[in-house]
Design a protein around this motif. Structure first.
Motif: not given
Length: 365
Positions: A349-355, A358-365
């Motif tokens: 769940i945490n990974k889904k939220y993070e992805s 950060v996707g909204l900001l165009g950041i790659n994890t």
């Protein structure tokens, strides 16, 4: 990213579901190198300015003085503070008391809102309050840049009611794999010889439907009800006081005890009918409980075929009298614990939220 979490009483959790999520998610983000801030009530028991690398901002919360109205002032204070801090994202957990201040939210930050459940359907509220909650939901859906729904039912509601898309991300839980029957003696219980309910004692949680069905049944096993005794609870206590099988034991916030009580119950009744993915349902699944659930989209989308459902007290009575469902305990609990590991584990769940964020900001994890 620089992110703030608003809408809770703060971390570490000492209150409820959103606070528990805020604790798990904020710590996860901080460990992954994000700059994380969580807003806490000024009188939160935890008074330090950091918690496990998470920045804590205390804002004045007059709820202790003036009741529910204080939540609106607390949210206003949090929003006014957030205007000074240049956050990339503000993640709002809920919308009820913050929606009226939406025009004050910082425009340079992306506003992402977890839309919680259908609060305006809760019958405990007076009609005027329910009308406001429906209005607040509309505001939350329309002023937010992005929406998160924690259940399929909420996602569908947002689309059909407001024509708003949302990202489905459920709540989380952790499997309980080391049961200990030691707690049973404190409640004079025997393993698999009792049923239980764990819920706020409110009409929309179908407590009375369950109790009425239990009263009409011929089971000899007790029914243990965990929940703070409010006015509605007092009425139920009085109505069912002559049935010695039905026992109201008040609230219990010891998760380890609750995990074991759920594990050793014969049947676990989940009557919630309003809201999204209910935390107590996932915790029951993670605790090896054999679940009998109210028949609605919120519960069915999580449990699917690994539960049995009821709509009426007559159905509850039949399930108890037949007592055939217990034969499915091993297979259904195994399915549900597998779901926790594969779909609802906190790390997932945490990974889904993070992805998503950060996707909204165009950041790659």
């Amino acid at each position: 990213m620089k992110i703030a979490l608003l809408g809770t009483r703060g971390v570490p959790n000492n209150h409820g579901g959103f606070e528990q999520f805020a604790e798990y998610f904020s710590v996860y983000l901080a460990k992954n190198g994000h700059e994380v801030y969580v807003y806490n009530s000024h009188d939160h028991p935890y008074q330090k300015t950091t918690f496990k690398e998470v920045n804590i901002i205390h804002c004045y919360d007059p709820e202790y003085k003036i009741g529910t109205a204080g939540q609106f002032i607390y949210d206003l204070n949090c929003i006014l503070d957030a205007r000074k801090r240049n956050f990339d994202i503000i993640l709002q957990l809920g919308y009820t008391s913050s929606s009226v201040w939406h025009w004050l939210l910082p425009r340079k930050s992306l506003i992402v809102t977890n839309m919680d459940g259908l609060e305006w359907k809760r019958t405990k509220y007076k009609p005027v309050v329910r009308k406001f909650l429906k209005y607040a939901e509309k505001l939350g859906a329309n002023y937010s840049d992005y929406l998160i729904a924690d259940s399929v039912g909420i996602k569908e509601h947002l689309k059909t009611t407001y024509n708003k898309s949302s990202e489905y991300i459920a709540y989380g839980a952790t499997n309980h794999n080391n049961p200990d029957p030691g707690v049973l003696a404190a409640y004079n219980l025997k393993a698999y010889k009792y049923s239980m309910v764990l819920a706020r004692l409110e009409p929309e949680n179908n407590i009375e439907t369950i109790l009425e069905g239990y009263k009409k049944s011929n089971t000899l096993n007790p029914l243990i009800i965990f929940g703070g005794i409010n006015d509605y609870g007092l009425k139920l206590q009085d109505k069912y006081k002559d049935d010695v099988r039905i026992k109201f034991v008040g609230a219990n916030y010891n998760q380890e005890e609750l995990n074991n009580l759920r594990h050793y119950s014969r049947y676990y009744f989940h009557g919630h009918s309003v809201g999204g993915t209910n935390p107590s349902l996932l915790e029951a699944m993670a605790s090896n409980a054999l679940i009998i659930a109210n028949n609605n989209i919120f519960n069915e989308s999580i449990l699917d075929e690994a539960a049995i459902y009821f709509n009426s007290n007559e159905q509850v009575t039949k399930i108890l009298n037949d007592d055939e469902y217990f034969l499915l305990k091993e297979i259904n609990t195994r399915i549900n614990k597998s779901k926790i590991d594969q779909e609802f584990n906190w790390n997932i769940i945490n990974k889904k939220y993070e992805s998503f964020l950060v996707g909204l900001l165009g950041i790659n994890t």
